[in-house]
Design an enzyme around this catalytic site. Structure first.
Site, short mmCIF file in Angstrom:
data_model
loop_
_atom_site.label_atom_id
_atom_site.label_comp_id
_atom_site.label_asym_id
_atom_site.label_seq_id
_atom_site.Cartn_x
_atom_site.Cartn_y
_atom_site.Cartn_z
N HIS A 237 -3.80 -18.85 44.49
CA HIS A 237 -4.55 -20.10 44.41
C HIS A 237 -3.68 -21.34 44.52
CE1 HIS A 237 -8.24 -18.13 42.28
NE2 HIS A 237 -8.11 -17.79 43.54
N GLY B 220 34.85 2.10 26.83
CA GLY B 220 36.02 2.85 26.38
C GLY B 220 37.28 2.47 27.14
N LYS C 247 44.52 1.39 22.99
CA LYS C 247 45.41 0.79 23.98
C LYS C 247 46.85 1.06 23.55
CE LYS C 247 44.03 -3.31 25.54
NZ LYS C 247 43.56 -4.72 25.53
#
Length: 473
Positions: free
Chosen positions: A153, A288, A390
């Site tokens: 519309h 991870g 790490k």
């Protein structure tokens, strides 16, 4: 068993919508009702003052299209245009339902609304909408977009082309938007639509579904679904409205449209939230890093990650990963192995978002890392945590950051405790915090002791993911 022919249960509704999602055939049709929480006041309220200006009472008018035409005749079309612009330019903040729809894999939206709420919701969700409001925009295009929004519309930006008066409806399909009906017919034939906030009283839409029913006959029409609010006992003229609603549901069923009734509109949000949550759980974030592989040898640890990624891909899950050291390369290897073996596209099963290692042109790496993690995680539903150490950190801070972000975005966290590092820390925290039985069951399944047997470990983790993707809802 339902008394009303064409009524469906919540379970069946969700199951059928999920089927459409899986086959990439879900479309959405949005009506004015979805914009009410954003500030839209209903068509009756919108036309209340205009009716008074021309000496009418909106409460005595059942045909609002004719009322809009009378107002246009009396005050000229520009008055209608100003009315549309004044009302719909104020609707700028998408509702929760718009936001949820934008998170589903819907590439086709149809709407009778003039507002820009669904477009805005898509943009806020990092998706590009391609809005089509007139025939010239229907021809083939090279536009880069994620979803098409067909505005049946018109749009608030061009109110002079909006469909609102009787004259507008008469010209629709002839002088204006000549091809929109045909495009809608095609989409109704090839997609499963979810109708929200739509009254099914629009003449243009009803023309299309009526034509399809005649051409295909009732048995061959495609199934679509709508959600409506059930007529309440406290409603005025309850018995009459209840009877009318039941008749409407039966009638919609002639066109292949099945109805789910809610007692309150909040239930629509709950259903969409369920659909989004279940869709997101098909996408798994693997977090991870590994300088060492805890109790595993390096080779065994690498093979473990490879096999886990392979099996998750084999079971139809999409993996997202930031290419952490000692983990990312073997996630890639596992997914690539599956895709090469099964002649599949790797992009369908893996999204890699590596972190920049060095700053350039003054880029703030910490800020970039945070934004990268946000983008990785927000589209996922499950986070699997592996290792997380790490060279200089027994507990990798980056993995812990990803854990906090995963909780923030509502992911279910599956830490694998025996891989050590940050994963063990996350396991200890998670098992103290959670109370959901399904999540507890999944974590227990994923962490069953396997005496170093990585094949059994992988099997248990995949089974845990399946538990979280349970059929019950």
């Amino acid at each position: 068993m339902f008394i009303i022919k064409g009524e469906v249960s919540r379970k069946d509704l969700i199951r059928e919508i999920e089927k459409a999602i899986k086959s990439d055939e879900l479309g959405a049709f949005i009506g004015a009702g979805l914009s009410i929480p954003a500030g839209f006041c209903s068509w009756k309220e919108l036309l209340r003052e205009p009716a008074e200006e021309i000496g009418l009472d909106v409460e005595k008018e059942s045909d609002l299209v004719n009322l809009a035409q009378y107002y246009s005749n009396s005050k000229k079309r520009t008055s209608i245009d100003d009315l549309i612009k004044g009302q719909f330019s104020q609707l700028v903040k998408p509702t929760e339902n718009h936001k949820l729809l934008s998170q589903l894999p819907i590439s086709t939206f149809w709407t009778t609304n003039y507002d820009k709420l669904i477009e805005k919701a898509l943009e806020n969700n990092m998706k590009k909408p391609y809005v089509k409001t007139k025939d010239e925009q229907l021809r083939g295009t090279n536009h880069n977009f994620d979803a098409i929004v067909y505005k049946l519309h018109g749009d608030v930006e061009t109110p002079e082309d909006a469909v609102i008066t009787r004259s507008d409806y008469e010209e629709f399909g002839y002088n204006k938007r000549k091809l929109f009906r045909e495009v809608l017919e095609g989409d109704l034939l090839t997609k499963t639509f979810l109708f929200l906030g739509f009254s099914f009283e629009d003449p243009n839409f009803n023309y299309v579904i009526g034509r399809l029913r005649v051409l295909l006959d009732e048995k061959n029409t495609r199934k679509h679904y709508c959600i409506m609010k059930r007529v309440q006992d406290a409603d005025e003229d309850y018995e009459y409205k209840k009877a009318r609603q039941e008749l409407q549901i039966e009638d919609l069923n002639r066109y292949g449209i099945f109805t789910y009734l809610v007692n309150k509109y909040d239930e629509i949000t709950e259903i969409l939230s369920t659909l989004v949550d279940r869709f997101r759980r098909k996408t798994i974030f693997i977090s991870g890093s590994a300088y060492s592989y805890s109790a595993y040898s390096q080779k065994t640890g690498e093979n473990f990650i490879h096999k886990l990624s392979f099996e998750l891909s084999k079971n139809g899950y999409h993996i997202v990963n930031g290419y952490g050291k000692g983990v990312g390369e073997f996630v890639l290897n596992g997914v690539a192995d599956y895709c090469l073996t099964h002649k599949s596209k790797i992009n369908d099963f893996l999204t890699l978002m590596p972190f920049p290692q060095n700053s350039s042109l003054g880029i703030d790496l910490d800020k970039l890392y945070k934004e990268n993690r946000e983008q990785m995680i927000e589209s996922c539903g499950i986070a699997i945590f592996l290792f997380g150490n790490k060279e200089a950190e027994d507990i990798a801070s980056g993995v812990m950051d990803e854990y906090e972000l995963s909780k923030k975005h509502g992911l279910v966290c599956l830490p694998i405790e025996y891989t050590g590092g940050a994963s063990k820390e996350i396991y200890d925290q998670t098992t103290q915090e959670i109370s959901d039985k399904n999540t507890i069951s999944a974590i227990e399944q994923a962490n069953k002791q396997c005496d170093g047997d990585i094949d059994m470990s992988v099997k248990n983790i995949v089974q845990a993911v399946k538990i979280l993707n349970k059929e019950e809802f």
